[in-house]
Every structure is written in C-alpha cells, then in structure tokens.
Design a protein around this motif. Structure first.
Motif, PDB file in Angstrom:
ATOM      1  N   ILE A  64      -5.060   5.706  99.506  1.00  0.00           N
ATOM      2  CA  ILE A  64      -5.764   4.578 100.115  1.00  0.00           C
ATOM      3  C   ILE A  64      -4.790   3.416 100.276  1.00  0.00           C
ATOM      4  CG2 ILE A  64      -7.580   2.855  99.779  1.00  0.00           C
ATOM      5  CD1 ILE A  64      -9.250   4.928  98.424  1.00  0.00           C
ATOM      6  N   MET A  65      -4.655   2.961 101.525  1.00  0.00           N
ATOM      7  CA  MET A  65      -3.731   1.867 101.819  1.00  0.00           C
ATOM      8  C   MET A  65      -4.387   0.501 101.703  1.00  0.00           C
ATOM      9  SD  MET A  65      -0.900   3.394 102.478  1.00  0.00           S
ATOM     10  CE  MET A  65       0.036   2.080 103.259  1.00  0.00           C
ATOM     11  N   ALA A  66      -5.661   0.397 102.131  1.00  0.00           N
ATOM     12  CA  ALA A  66      -6.340  -0.901 102.109  1.00  0.00           C
ATOM     13  C   ALA A  66      -7.842  -0.666 102.193  1.00  0.00           C
ATOM     14  CB  ALA A  66      -5.873  -1.787 103.262  1.00  0.00           C
ATOM     15  N   ARG A  67      -8.580  -1.670 101.776  1.00  0.00           N
ATOM     16  CA  ARG A  67     -10.036  -1.651 101.885  1.00  0.00           C
ATOM     17  C   ARG A  67     -10.445  -2.499 103.089  1.00  0.00           C
ATOM     18  NH1 ARG A  67     -14.424  -2.339  96.998  1.00  0.00           N
ATOM     19  NH2 ARG A  67     -16.300  -2.119  98.285  1.00  0.00           N
ATOM     20  N   VAL A  68     -11.280  -1.914 103.952  1.00  0.00           N
ATOM     21  CA  VAL A  68     -11.734  -2.584 105.169  1.00  0.00           C
ATOM     22  C   VAL A  68     -13.227  -2.867 105.021  1.00  0.00           C
ATOM     23  CG1 VAL A  68     -11.900  -2.474 107.663  1.00  0.00           C
ATOM     24  CG2 VAL A  68      -9.997  -1.338 106.501  1.00  0.00           C
ATOM     25  N   GLY A  69     -13.586  -4.099 104.776  1.00  0.00           N
ATOM     26  CA  GLY A  69     -14.987  -4.422 104.552  1.00  0.00           C
ATOM     27  C   GLY A  69     -15.465  -3.916 103.206  1.00  0.00           C
ATOM     28  N   LYS A  70     -16.771  -3.655 103.114  1.00  0.00           N
ATOM     29  CA  LYS A  70     -17.368  -3.228 101.846  1.00  0.00           C
ATOM     30  C   LYS A  70     -17.462  -1.718 101.708  1.00  0.00           C
ATOM     31  CE  LYS A  70     -20.236  -7.395 101.384  1.00  0.00           C
ATOM     32  NZ  LYS A  70     -21.623  -7.925 101.230  1.00  0.00           N
ATOM     33  N   VAL A  71     -17.491  -0.987 102.848  1.00  0.00           N
ATOM     34  CA  VAL A  71     -17.774   0.455 102.759  1.00  0.00           C
ATOM     35  C   VAL A  71     -16.764   1.282 103.554  1.00  0.00           C
ATOM     36  CG1 VAL A  71     -20.237   0.206 102.320  1.00  0.00           C
ATOM     37  CG2 VAL A  71     -19.402   0.220 104.682  1.00  0.00           C
ATOM     38  N   ALA A  72     -15.586   0.766 103.834  1.00  0.00           N
ATOM     39  CA  ALA A  72     -14.599   1.504 104.616  1.00  0.00           C
ATOM     40  C   ALA A  72     -13.216   1.331 103.993  1.00  0.00           C
ATOM     41  CB  ALA A  72     -14.589   1.035 106.074  1.00  0.00           C
ATOM     42  N   TYR A  73     -12.387   2.356 104.175  1.00  0.00           N
ATOM     43  CA  TYR A  73     -11.040   2.348 103.608  1.00  0.00           C
ATOM     44  C   TYR A  73     -10.051   2.890 104.637  1.00  0.00           C
ATOM     45  CZ  TYR A  73     -13.409   1.716  99.126  1.00  0.00           C
ATOM     46  OH  TYR A  73     -14.187   1.234  98.104  1.00  0.00           O
ATOM     47  N   ARG A  74      -8.814   2.382 104.577  1.00  0.00           N
ATOM     48  CA  ARG A  74      -7.745   2.857 105.452  1.00  0.00           C
ATOM     49  C   ARG A  74      -6.832   3.763 104.645  1.00  0.00           C
ATOM     50  NH1 ARG A  74      -5.839  -1.668 106.904  1.00  0.00           N
ATOM     51  NH2 ARG A  74      -7.175  -1.892 108.739  1.00  0.00           N
ATOM     52  N   LEU A  75      -6.568   4.978 105.192  1.00  0.00           N
ATOM     53  CA  LEU A  75      -5.802   5.989 104.478  1.00  0.00           C
ATOM     54  C   LEU A  75      -4.401   6.111 105.061  1.00  0.00           C
ATOM     55  CD1 LEU A  75      -8.451   8.852 104.102  1.00  0.00           C
ATOM     56  CD2 LEU A  75      -8.075   6.848 102.657  1.00  0.00           C
ATOM     57  N   ASP A  76      -3.507   6.625 104.248  1.00  0.00           N
ATOM     58  CA  ASP A  76      -2.146   6.928 104.667  1.00  0.00           C
ATOM     59  C   ASP A  76      -2.127   8.386 105.117  1.00  0.00           C
ATOM     60  OD1 ASP A  76       0.535   6.986 105.127  1.00  0.00           O
ATOM     61  OD2 ASP A  76       1.128   7.098 103.006  1.00  0.00           O
ATOM     62  N   LEU A  77      -2.294   8.613 106.414  1.00  0.00           N
ATOM     63  CA  LEU A  77      -2.399   9.963 106.959  1.00  0.00           C
ATOM     64  C   LEU A  77      -1.023  10.501 107.326  1.00  0.00           C
ATOM     65  CD1 LEU A  77      -5.531   9.619 109.283  1.00  0.00           C
ATOM     66  CD2 LEU A  77      -5.429  10.405 106.912  1.00  0.00           C
ATOM     67  N   PRO A  78      -0.823  11.821 107.217  1.00  0.00           N
ATOM     68  CA  PRO A  78       0.464  12.421 107.611  1.00  0.00           C
ATOM     69  C   PRO A  78       0.606  12.484 109.121  1.00  0.00           C
ATOM     70  CG  PRO A  78      -1.064  14.123 106.929  1.00  0.00           C
ATOM     71  CD  PRO A  78      -1.748  12.816 106.648  1.00  0.00           C
ATOM     72  N   ASP A  79       1.771  12.926 109.556  1.00  0.00           N
ATOM     73  CA  ASP A  79       2.045  13.001 110.994  1.00  0.00           C
ATOM     74  C   ASP A  79       1.134  13.996 111.695  1.00  0.00           C
ATOM     75  OD1 ASP A  79       4.031  11.146 110.616  1.00  0.00           O
ATOM     76  OD2 ASP A  79       5.634  12.643 110.433  1.00  0.00           O
ATOM     77  N   GLU A  80       0.670  15.028 110.985  1.00  0.00           N
ATOM     78  CA  GLU A  80      -0.211  16.017 111.606  1.00  0.00           C
ATOM     79  C   GLU A  80      -1.533  15.406 112.053  1.00  0.00           C
ATOM     80  OE1 GLU A  80       1.886  18.235 108.186  1.00  0.00           O
ATOM     81  OE2 GLU A  80       1.342  16.218 108.762  1.00  0.00           O
ATOM     82  N   LEU A  81      -1.938  14.296 111.436  1.00  0.00           N
ATOM     83  CA  LEU A  81      -3.206  13.638 111.772  1.00  0.00           C
ATOM     84  C   LEU A  81      -2.969  12.299 112.454  1.00  0.00           C
ATOM     85  CD1 LEU A  81      -5.181  14.341 108.461  1.00  0.00           C
ATOM     86  CD2 LEU A  81      -5.172  15.684 110.558  1.00  0.00           C
TER      87      LEU A  81
END
Length: 305
Positions: free
Chosen positions: A241-258
C-alpha cells in the motif's frame, strides 16, 4: 451522471446515451450523444440541457470516465462552483442511482425497439417521459410530481389534473411539505438498504506499507473447462500500500504486468496478506484486464494412448 455506450449506431449518428439523474427527485434526463464527444462538447450540452432548466448543481457524482476526469471538465465545473465527486475505481455502488436507472432504461428501450422498431433515439423522449411519470418507491411518488409539485397532465388522463395557482403562499407551503415528505421517504429507504449492507459489513483498515492481496474475477460468460474456474486464484499479490485515498480506498504499488490498471482500489477488493513476505501469487497463469477480470483458458488434454 453516467454513459450507456456501444449502442447500435442510428441514422442521426448517435451511439451513446448520457444519463443524468437528480438525487432528490429521481428525475432523469436522457441525452443522445456520440461516443466521440469531447469534454468541451459535453460541457456545451450540459449547459443547454441541464443548467438552463435546473440551474447549476451543487455537486455531481460520476465514475472515472476519461471525459469526467479531464482537466477541462474539472476546470469548467470549478469555475461554475460545482463539486465533482468521482467514484472509487472498481466500486460502482458510488453512483448506484445512475446505474440502477440505466438498467431500467435499457429494458424500456429494448421493449420499444421490439414493439415499434426503428432507431432507439427516436423512442428516447418517450422513454424519458414514461420514466419520470412512473411511481418511484424511494420517494413514494413519480419524479415529475416531486420536481414540479403537481402531477403531469398526460393524454391518458386529460381531465385528471386541473390548473394550479403559481406563486401563492398555499402552493409554496404545499411544495415545502412535499419536499419534506420526499426526504423522509428517501431517508427511510436509505436506512433500509443500509441495514441490509451492515449485516455483512465489517470495518477493514490498512496502514501505508502493509502487504495486501487484490481480488480478481473470471470473465462472466466464459465456459469453465474441467471445473478449472473453481481452482483458479481469486486473489493475486501481495502488493504494498502506497497511500490512503479518502476513507475507503487505497493506492497500491502494482508491478509492470498490471500497468494498464488504475492503482486505486476500494477496500472491498483488498485482503490482508497474512503470509510471509516471500509469498507471491504469480501472474503468469492469468491475464487481468482493466476491470480486474481474466478469461479462463482451456486446459490442454494430452492423449497418452
């Protein structure tokens, strides 16, 4: 607001419907457009069809369509004083009102085409009129009556509705009482649906740096070969998890395949990774699309005889 795309191309070159629903009265506007319309063209149509009839809205709820997240669209509504509420990716419940309206609209259009034939945009005004004059369970009346404070005078009941004095104190008080009644009924409906969801809801929170698994689903309608679908992974990862976006969402560190997938996800698509850091669900066996779906491939059967 939302779009219905990929419709049959009509003689007027329309292939998309722009659905705009009022949250209070549930009244809907159905605007035939082309999928190639830019944000500038949509803003002109918005002023012509919506602002001139109802004024500038306080806020707008929509999904993350490329035209709704464009820089021009944001600046346009910022200058008009409208707040844009963009839904979390892969979580259509945010703008569920327009999604539910679209389901009803598609059924009505399908019936019109079957019964009357012709192009779907020829029947769109009739569908909009019928929808806005149909009883809505959440407000306890048709959207037209909630919007204008009186029932619509239609050819079906010419003598059913009389003239109403406009601007009198009695009319204003009557309209105020109706709005209070609509809000009370909407609150009861929302509380009822919230109670359904709360039965299975549990609070889930993560911290920045946690390892989580991401939920994926097989593509609907694809035939499952030798029950392989039940054995395919339902979660992939883990991802940090890279960061929290709002109260119910999160930003992920996805690989190059995604790299083609939006990195922000609703909490319902995430699960806590309880295994050690070296655990990894490979992405070689499945190819996930931008909607987090993957198509199941048949298993090769080798004849050993």
């Amino acid at each position: 607001m939302d779009f219905i795309t990929k419709l049959p191309l009509t003689a007027k070159r329309h292939d998309t419907i722009w659905v705009i629903v009022d949250r209070l009265t549930k009244s809907a506007h159905l605007l035939p457009i082309r999928e190639t319309y830019t944000s500038e063209k949509l803003s002109e149509l918005f002023v012509k069809e919506i602002v001139t009839r109802h004024g500038v809205p306080v806020s707008i709820v929509s999904d993350r369509d490329t035209r709704f997240v464009s820089r021009f669209w944001k600046q346009f509504h910022e200058s008009m004083g409208t707040r844009l509420n963009i839904s979390t990716t892969y979580h259509p419940q945010t703008d569920g009102q327009s999604e539910r309206t679209i389901q009803t609209l598609e059924d009505m259009l399908r019936s019109c085409i079957i019964d009357f034939g012709g192009s779907w945009d020829d029947h769109l005004p009739l569908v909009e009129f019928s929808y806005n004059n149909s009883y809505h369970a959440s407000i306890g009346m048709p959207p037209y009556e909630a919007l204008y404070g009186r029932r619509c005078r239609t050819p079906v009941c010419w003598g059913g509705v009389g003239q109403k004095e406009v601007g009198s104190k009695v009319a204003i008080l009557d309209l105020t009482e109706k709005f209070q009644l609509v809000k009370a009924r909407m609150k009861a409906t929302q509380d009822r649906h919230k109670s359904y969801a709360d039965k299975r809801r549990r609070p889930i929170e993560f911290e920045v740096g946690d390892q989580v698994l991401l939920k994926v689903s097989p593509w609907k309608g694809i035939l499952r070969f030798r029950k392989r679908g039940k054995l395919n992974p339902r979660f992939i990862g883990p991802f940090r998890i890279m960061a929290r976006v709002g109260k119910v969402a999160y930003r992920l560190d996805l690989p190059d395949e995604l790299s083609g997938i939006h990195p922000t996800f609703h909490v319902s698509h995430l699960r806590k990774c309880l295994a050690d850091d070296v655990t990894y669900v490979p992405l070689n066996d499945i190819e996930v699309d931008e909607r987090l779906n993957y198509i199941e491939e048949p298993v090769a059967i080798v004849d050993t005889k």
